[in-house]
Scaffold this active site. Structure first.
Site, PDB file in Angstrom:
ATOM      1  N   SER A 149       5.487  27.164  -6.041  1.00  0.00           N
ATOM      2  CA  SER A 149       4.553  28.257  -6.342  1.00  0.00           C
ATOM      3  C   SER A 149       5.011  29.619  -5.860  1.00  0.00           C
ATOM      4  O   SER A 149       4.508  30.652  -6.318  1.00  0.00           O
ATOM      5  CB  SER A 149       3.167  27.952  -5.748  1.00  0.00           C
ATOM      6  N   SER A 202      17.345  22.822   3.667  1.00  0.00           N
ATOM      7  CA  SER A 202      17.351  22.872   5.124  1.00  0.00           C
ATOM      8  C   SER A 202      17.372  24.329   5.563  1.00  0.00           C
ATOM      9  O   SER A 202      16.645  25.168   5.025  1.00  0.00           O
ATOM     10  CB  SER A 202      18.550  22.082   5.662  1.00  0.00           C
ATOM     11  N   TYR A 217      10.257  24.265  14.470  1.00  0.00           N
ATOM     12  CA  TYR A 217      10.785  24.412  13.117  1.00  0.00           C
ATOM     13  C   TYR A 217      12.252  23.972  13.090  1.00  0.00           C
ATOM     14  O   TYR A 217      12.668  23.210  12.208  1.00  0.00           O
ATOM     15  CB  TYR A 217      10.664  25.861  12.657  1.00  0.00           C
ATOM     16  N   LYS A 223      14.143  20.813  10.990  1.00  0.00           N
ATOM     17  CA  LYS A 223      15.313  20.947  10.120  1.00  0.00           C
ATOM     18  C   LYS A 223      16.495  20.120  10.642  1.00  0.00           C
ATOM     19  O   LYS A 223      17.285  19.578   9.852  1.00  0.00           O
ATOM     20  CB  LYS A 223      15.700  22.423   9.973  1.00  0.00           C
TER      21      LYS A 223
END
Length: 267
Positions: free
Chosen positions: A12, A130, A144, A148
């Site tokens: 989106s 990634s 975060y 990853k």
């Protein structure tokens, strides 16, 4: 030759939107997974399917919908992701769970739903988006970066498992990109005042780099090149990512440490 079918999660906005446009423009039949198709701006040549990567039933329903409409999924681009900014110490269990639910378990849900059809076809490509923070630390973005790092381990391991079925897994690693993910990243609810000076300096440094970063179209071009090029497990998405990959591998650790602290405003 049959038109290849691509499913992109998080289509989106940002990198997902740009990638959907790039692949549709290159002649692929593109399905964009979005949480609210009716509220999403149309993208020429892209068919939206309702998908919330946090929900098993939603993922299975979306994948079944694509398979009914197109008959196959040749390429899966796992792009949906969220971010979180704040000290590791201040991060609650609920915040960690919400982050990993999208960035790691979300990928796992979609992979599990798509792989049976790829195995039947003896063909397929899974591209997981990634970050350079999949191989570098990130002060005040520690969770975060952890998600990853987890995605990179998952992807490399999965590739060994599925290549016997004609399926491969690849990673695209962008550096800072001018998207809402970095600009509007969620902050930890808890505040620990001892970290505030360094946190604000770090956030300011990151925001400055994001404002000067390339747009998501540049990452989309790298993803298109990944889909159409020869196999390579990891593809840095831009010049800065290539430089960071090189430095991580070959530069002395103290030099990498110093450069990273400067980049995050911690000098």
């Amino acid at each position: 030759m049959k038109q290849k079918v691509v499913l992109i999660t998080g289509a989106s906005s940002g990198i997902g939107d740009a990638t959907a446009r790039a692949l549709a423009g290159a002649g692929y039949r593109v399905f964009g997974g979005v949480r609210a198709p009716g509220a999403t701006s149309a993208i020429p040549g892209v068919e939206f399917v309702e998908m919330d990567v946090k929900d098993d039933d939603s993922v299975r329903s979306a994948v079944d919908d694509v398979l009914k409409r197109a008959g196959r999924i040749d390429v899966l681009v796992n792009n949906a992701g969220v971010s979180l900014v704040g000290p590791v110490e201040a991060t609650s269990d609920a915040e960690v769970a919400a982050l990993f639910d999208v960035n790691v378990f979300g990928v796992l849900r979609v992979v599990r739903a798509v792989l049976p059809s790829m195995r039947r076809e003896k063909s397929g490509l899974i591209v997981n988006i990634s970050s350079v923070l999949g191989f570098l630390p990130a002060p005040f973005m520690g969770l975060y970066a952890s998600s990853k790092h987890a995605l990179e381990g998952l992807s490399e391991s999965l590739d060994h498992e599925v290549r016997g079925f004609g399926v491969r897994v690849m990673l695209v690693e962008p550096s800072f990109t001018r998207t809402k993910l970095d600009i509007n990243a969620t902050r930890t609810a808890s505040v620990i005042t001892d970290y505030e000076t360094a946190l604000h300096a770090s956030v300011d440094a990151v925001q400055q780099q994001v404002s000067n970063a390339p747009p998501p179209d540049s990452v989309a071009k790298s993803i298109l090149a990944t889909v159409e090029g020869t196999y390579r497990l990891r593809r840095p998405a831009d010049g800065r990512a290539k430089l960071l990959t090189f430095l991580r591998r070959f530069a002395p650790a103290p030099q990498v440490d110093k450069s990273l602290r400067k980049a995050f405003g911690l000098n």
